[in-house]
Design an enzyme around this catalytic site. Structure first.
Site, PDB file in Angstrom:
ATOM      1  N   HIS A  87       0.796  -1.199  -0.019  1.00 55.98           N
ATOM      2  CA  HIS A  87      -0.140   0.197   0.044  1.00 55.98           C
ATOM      3  C   HIS A  87       0.873   1.255   0.098  1.00 55.98           C
ATOM      4  O   HIS A  87       2.020   1.056   0.379  1.00 55.98           O
ATOM      5  CB  HIS A  87      -0.970  -0.028   1.337  1.00 55.98           C
ATOM      6  CG  HIS A  87      -0.295  -0.045   2.652  1.00 55.98           C
ATOM      7  ND1 HIS A  87      -0.098   1.319   3.146  1.00 55.98           N
ATOM      8  CD2 HIS A  87       0.002  -0.858   3.503  1.00 55.98           C
ATOM      9  CE1 HIS A  87       0.542   1.046   4.284  1.00 55.98           C
ATOM     10  NE2 HIS A  87       0.555  -0.469   4.616  1.00 55.98           N
ATOM     11  N   ASP A  89      -0.366   4.531   0.843  1.00 58.31           N
ATOM     12  CA  ASP A  89      -0.628   5.386   1.851  1.00 58.31           C
ATOM     13  C   ASP A  89      -0.066   5.177   3.210  1.00 58.31           C
ATOM     14  O   ASP A  89       0.404   4.168   3.571  1.00 58.31           O
ATOM     15  CB  ASP A  89      -2.287   5.247   2.111  1.00 58.31           C
ATOM     16  CG  ASP A  89      -2.770   4.011   2.671  1.00 58.31           C
ATOM     17  OD1 ASP A  89      -2.299   3.028   2.510  1.00 58.31           O
ATOM     18  OD2 ASP A  89      -3.489   4.176   3.800  1.00 58.31           O
ATOM     19  N   ASP A 120       6.713   1.334   6.092  1.00 60.99           N
ATOM     20  CA  ASP A 120       5.332   0.764   6.157  1.00 60.99           C
ATOM     21  C   ASP A 120       4.433   1.771   5.162  1.00 60.99           C
ATOM     22  O   ASP A 120       4.078   2.971   5.653  1.00 60.99           O
ATOM     23  CB  ASP A 120       4.761   0.942   7.424  1.00 60.99           C
ATOM     24  CG  ASP A 120       3.365   0.358   7.367  1.00 60.99           C
ATOM     25  OD1 ASP A 120       2.851  -0.012   6.487  1.00 60.99           O
ATOM     26  OD2 ASP A 120       2.638   0.803   8.735  1.00 60.99           O
ATOM     27  N   GLU A 154      -4.914   1.631   3.200  1.00 64.67           N
ATOM     28  CA  GLU A 154      -4.913   0.387   4.020  1.00 64.67           C
ATOM     29  C   GLU A 154      -4.836   1.103   5.478  1.00 64.67           C
ATOM     30  O   GLU A 154      -5.438   0.542   6.415  1.00 64.67           O
ATOM     31  CB  GLU A 154      -3.595  -0.335   3.888  1.00 64.67           C
ATOM     32  CG  GLU A 154      -3.500  -1.498   4.583  1.00 64.67           C
ATOM     33  CD  GLU A 154      -2.847  -1.416   6.112  1.00 64.67           C
ATOM     34  OE1 GLU A 154      -3.032  -2.195   6.857  1.00 64.67           O
ATOM     35  OE2 GLU A 154      -2.290  -0.194   6.285  1.00 64.67           O
ATOM     36  N   HIS A 419       4.208   3.192  12.235  1.00 61.34           N
ATOM     37  CA  HIS A 419       3.411   4.235  12.840  1.00 61.34           C
ATOM     38  C   HIS A 419       3.833   5.034  13.930  1.00 61.34           C
ATOM     39  O   HIS A 419       2.950   5.906  14.429  1.00 61.34           O
ATOM     40  CB  HIS A 419       2.025   3.287  13.653  1.00 61.34           C
ATOM     41  CG  HIS A 419       1.216   2.541  12.543  1.00 61.34           C
ATOM     42  ND1 HIS A 419       0.214   2.105  12.657  1.00 61.34           N
ATOM     43  CD2 HIS A 419       1.722   2.251  11.081  1.00 61.34           C
ATOM     44  CE1 HIS A 419      -0.292   1.358  11.633  1.00 61.34           C
ATOM     45  NE2 HIS A 419       0.486   1.614  10.691  1.00 61.34           N
TER      46      HIS A 419
END
Length: 450
Positions: A87, A89, A120, A154, A419
């Site tokens: 992904h 995003d 990520d 996602e 994150h």
């Protein structure tokens, strides 16, 4: 294979450069202010897929959904089709001022590339594309049919993925699905992720008064909603930190346990702080529920006044174990919050997002090939791991394509801080991951006579 290794090495420098270009795009689809950036990110990925020799490239989206990239490379006759997923995003930064270097200015330090999305999951995007470029150099195209699917929402829970899978089912159908959105226990130890927890969220609101009341005039006989909310939230755990919500699935695991000191270091736990729960760490992380309070609506300390608050609310997140029905877990959480309300306060629970857990038996030819090729690329045997987080689209893929072998892998490690602040990619591991996927596709092609 020596030629393939050489082609992979040649593909790495441009892949690194293109990864940095992607990291510079703040593709935070969850933030409406960055919707155009997310579209720009999809366009950049589509251009890279065309450059890698794709026979067809499209940017697709469901109504109100984020742009995704769908591309295809035909394989030799008789070879399987492999779907490569990642992904483009990314998560919000959590506050640019907290980063050592700007989050959207990729920066290398000590062999790691720092930036939001560097691990990520833009590294997953570029891993797939580097592999496809290597095969283009080596033989003009991949040894199997390849469909590249790069999602754009996602990090928002993939709300329109079901619509995309239904609309493009024939184009996405595959014999093998490789999902590059997981991680490894160490930079030199590859992993196949075989279980993930699911997730249910809710917002709980506590009301005590019709309007604020003066704390000096009424305080004592009257309580305040924020205190009541704190008492309610405290019932979610017992004295040992175990989840106290009844009716939830708890599993065990035969996997070797994690080193607690290393776990505490990776998570940056402060000295003297206890870990929650009991039993093996791998069970608490992978196979048992976990609950957390993610946010509270209340006055800021600097803006507080001497009044009793009439209402307060909180966002509650419950991770659920493999085998747990999300609807059952949501009911259990709601019933717990209503039943444990203190002092007769009025409680309203509003269900939020839900994601199914996922578990698979990594048995069969494709998994044997993956273990062999990953071990060859990394120099260490592949291990099976679980993940405490939730990746809802994996269960969706498994339901939509029940005959496909699903490989969940990725290019993160415990220091990647997905994150979090100062997210990063270990560049040496990125090289190993690209080689591992290239060897995997090569052997899948050879096993069918390509």
């Amino acid at each position: 294979m020596p030629d393939l290794r050489s082609a992979v090495r040649n593909a790495l420098p441009p892949a690194r450069s293109d990864l940095e270009s992607l990291v510079k795009i703040p593709s935070i689809w969850a933030d409406p202010a960055h919707r155009d950036d997310t579209r720009r990110s999809a366009e950049a990925v589509a251009a890279l897929a065309r450059d890698a020799g794709a026979a067809s490239v499209d940017i697709v989206a469901a109504p109100e959904g984020a742009p995704a990239v769908l591309a295809h490379w035909p394989g030799p006759p008789g070879t399987p089709t492999v779907l490569l997923y990642a992904h483009h995003d990314v998560q919000p930064t959590g506050g640019d001022e907290h980063w050592t270097s700007p989050p959207f200015q990729p920066t290398e330090r000590d062999g790691r590339l720092y930036g939001r999305g560097a691990a990520d999951d833009k590294a997953g995007v570029m891993m797939h594309l580097a592999v496809l470029r290597a095969f283009r150099e080596l033989r003009g195209g991949p040894p199997v049919g390849v469909t590249l699917f790069i999602e754009g929402e996602e990090e928002s829970g993939s709300p329109t993925l079901t619509q995309l899978l239904a609309e493009h089912r024939d184009r996405l159908s595959a014999d093998v699905i490789v999902i590059a959105d997981s991680g490894n226990p160490a930079t030199d130890v590859p992993a196949l992720t075989t279980s993930l927890r699911g997730l249910v969220d809710c917002t709980v609101e506590v009301r005590m008064l019709e309007r604020p009341a003066h704390s000096g005039v009424y305080g004592g006989p009257l309580g305040d909603a924020l205190t009541a909310l704190c008492r309610l939230l405290a019932t979610l755990h017992d004295d040992k930190g175990r989840v106290a919500v009844t009716g939830l699935v708890h599993n065990t695991s035969d996997a070797p346990d994690l080193d607690e000191a290393q776990f505490r270091s990776d998570a940056a736990v402060l000295d003297g702080v206890d870990l929650l729960g009991t039993g093996k760490l791998v069970e608490r992380l992978w196979q048992q529920p976990a609950v957390a309070v993610l946010g509270v609506d209340a006055p800021r300390v600097a803006e507080a006044a001497n009044v009793l608050l009439p209402s307060a609310r909180a966002a509650v997140s419950l991770r659920i174990a493999p085998g747990q029905d999300p609807a059952v877990a949501q009911r259990a959480l709601t019933e717990h919050l209503v039943a444990h309300a203190p002092w007769g306060v009025h409680v309203t629970v509003t269900p939020g997002a839900a994601a199914a857990p996922f578990e698979l038996d990594a048995v069969g030819t494709v998994y044997d090939v993956a273990r062999r090729t990953f071990g060859e690329a990394y120099g260490n045997a592949a291990v099976e791991v679980g993940i405490g987080g939730s990746i809802p689209f994996i269960a969706e893929f498994a339901r939509t394509f029940p005959g496909a072998a699903v490989l969940v892998t990725g290019v993160g490690d415990p220091a990647s801080r997905w994150h979090g602040i100062d997210e990063s990619l270990h560049l040496g591991m990125f090289e190993k991951a690209v080689l591992a996927e290239a060897l995997l596709l090569a052997e899948l092609g050879e096993s069918t006579g390509a």
